[in-house]
Design a protein around this motif. Structure first.
Motif, mmCIF file in Angstrom:
data_model
loop_
_atom_site.group_PDB
_atom_site.id
_atom_site.type_symbol
_atom_site.label_atom_id
_atom_site.label_comp_id
_atom_site.label_asym_id
_atom_site.label_seq_id
_atom_site.Cartn_x
_atom_site.Cartn_y
_atom_site.Cartn_z
ATOM 1 N N ALA A 117 91.516 94.601 29.230
ATOM 2 C CA ALA A 117 92.042 95.606 30.257
ATOM 3 C C ALA A 117 91.247 96.969 29.901
ATOM 4 C CB ALA A 117 93.694 95.793 30.169
ATOM 5 N N GLY A 118 91.199 97.330 28.619
ATOM 6 C CA GLY A 118 90.295 98.467 28.089
ATOM 7 C C GLY A 118 89.180 98.597 28.373
ATOM 8 N N MET B 54 86.719 101.067 30.950
ATOM 9 C CA MET B 54 85.622 101.675 30.735
ATOM 10 C C MET B 54 84.651 101.374 31.819
ATOM 11 S SD MET B 54 86.018 103.290 28.017
ATOM 12 C CE MET B 54 84.575 103.807 27.384
ATOM 13 N N ARG B 55 84.533 100.087 32.255
ATOM 14 C CA ARG B 55 83.300 99.711 33.234
ATOM 15 C C ARG B 55 83.851 100.547 34.584
ATOM 16 N NH1 ARG B 55 83.859 94.860 30.674
ATOM 17 N NH2 ARG B 55 85.358 93.874 32.363
ATOM 18 N N ASP C 229 80.370 105.617 35.701
ATOM 19 C CA ASP C 229 79.695 106.748 36.055
ATOM 20 C C ASP C 229 80.591 107.994 35.584
ATOM 21 O OD1 ASP C 229 77.920 105.229 37.422
ATOM 22 O OD2 ASP C 229 78.683 105.445 39.453
ATOM 23 N N LEU C 230 81.664 108.161 35.788
ATOM 24 C CA LEU C 230 82.449 109.168 35.315
ATOM 25 C C LEU C 230 82.367 109.684 33.765
ATOM 26 C CD1 LEU C 230 84.125 111.609 36.134
ATOM 27 C CD2 LEU C 230 86.279 110.279 35.660
ATOM 28 N N ILE C 231 82.289 108.328 33.181
ATOM 29 C CA ILE C 231 81.855 108.776 31.513
ATOM 30 C C ILE C 231 80.565 109.077 31.170
ATOM 31 C CG2 ILE C 231 81.794 107.134 29.318
ATOM 32 C CD1 ILE C 231 84.126 105.588 30.559
ATOM 33 N N LEU D 131 80.601 102.388 24.850
ATOM 34 C CA LEU D 131 79.552 103.442 24.801
ATOM 35 C C LEU D 131 78.268 103.089 24.211
ATOM 36 C CD1 LEU D 131 81.847 106.755 24.004
ATOM 37 C CD2 LEU D 131 80.782 106.160 26.119
ATOM 38 N N ALA D 132 78.458 102.200 23.146
ATOM 39 C CA ALA D 132 77.150 101.765 22.240
ATOM 40 C C ALA D 132 76.438 100.979 23.194
ATOM 41 C CB ALA D 132 77.614 101.320 20.915
#
Length: 205
Positions: A94-95, A99-100, A104-106, A168-169
């Motif tokens: 779920a985490g 993130m996916r 775009d916001l991240i 992120l990586a």
């Protein structure tokens, strides 16, 4: 369901900001992507500025996240009969989905939001902290762990932070670090989580 002009502007602007950067994206480009006549001022009939478009995108994501947190609390009780490892695996998956969903916001957050400290605060208080708080409460509420004397905020940060770092990586490198795919990551994450909480889980069973 057809999106309104305002929704199209916000969605396309966020996509362009994520791809090109906030400063490199013009109002005319946002208008064209949203199906408006570029340079004709259509964006300004809905927003006062490009910055206001970005702020609206941030706030809409915050609102959606708050609704998801509420729904997650309601649904989590239905999973209590599953083994702890399975519940942890579902939490990790779920985490990664979250993130996916916020990709775009991240990307905009890490590339551009330092120019907008007010929006950074809204992101921290509206999305980041509530998600870590949700995870800490979820961990402490699991039957095997409910009686454990643990700093769940810290444990949630360690476990949740590893999910953020993996995504992120992968996003920055365009492939999973060391070619560890999501299934392997979730499996390793679950074993790590069981190691962190296992002793206490056994003690209260």
């Amino acid at each position: 369901m057809q999106r309104s002009t305002r929704e199209r502007i916000v969605a396309e602007a966020l996509r362009l900001f994520a791809e090109r950067g906030y400063a490199a994206t013009s109002v005319a480009e946002i208008e064209a992507a949203a199906g408006l006549s570029p340079g004709a001022g259509g964006l300004y009939r809905h927003f006062r500025s490009k910055e206001e478009v970005l702020a609206s995108a941030v706030r809409e994501h915050i609102t959606r996240t708050a609704e998801q947190i509420s729904t997650t609390f309601e649904q989590s009780a239905a999973l209590q009969e599953q083994p702890l490892a399975d519940r942890l695996r579902l939490a990790a998956a779920a985490g990664l989905r979250k993130m996916r969903e916020e990709a775009d916001l991240i990307r905009v957050l890490f590339r551009d939001l330092d120019k907008f400290p007010g929006l950074v605060t809204e992101m921290r208080e509206g999305i980041a902290n509530p998600l870590y708080d949700l995870f800490a409460k979820w961990l402490s509420g699991q039957p095997e762990l409910a009686a454990a004397d643990e700093d769940w905020d810290a444990v949630a940060l360690v476990l949740g932070g590893s999910i953020v770092n993996y995504w992120l990586a992968q996003d920055a490198l365009h492939e999973p670090p060391n070619l560890v795919d999501e299934d392997r990551f979730v499996g390793g994450w679950t074993r790590l989580a069981m190691g962190l909480v296992g002793t206490r889980a056994e003690a209260v069973q």
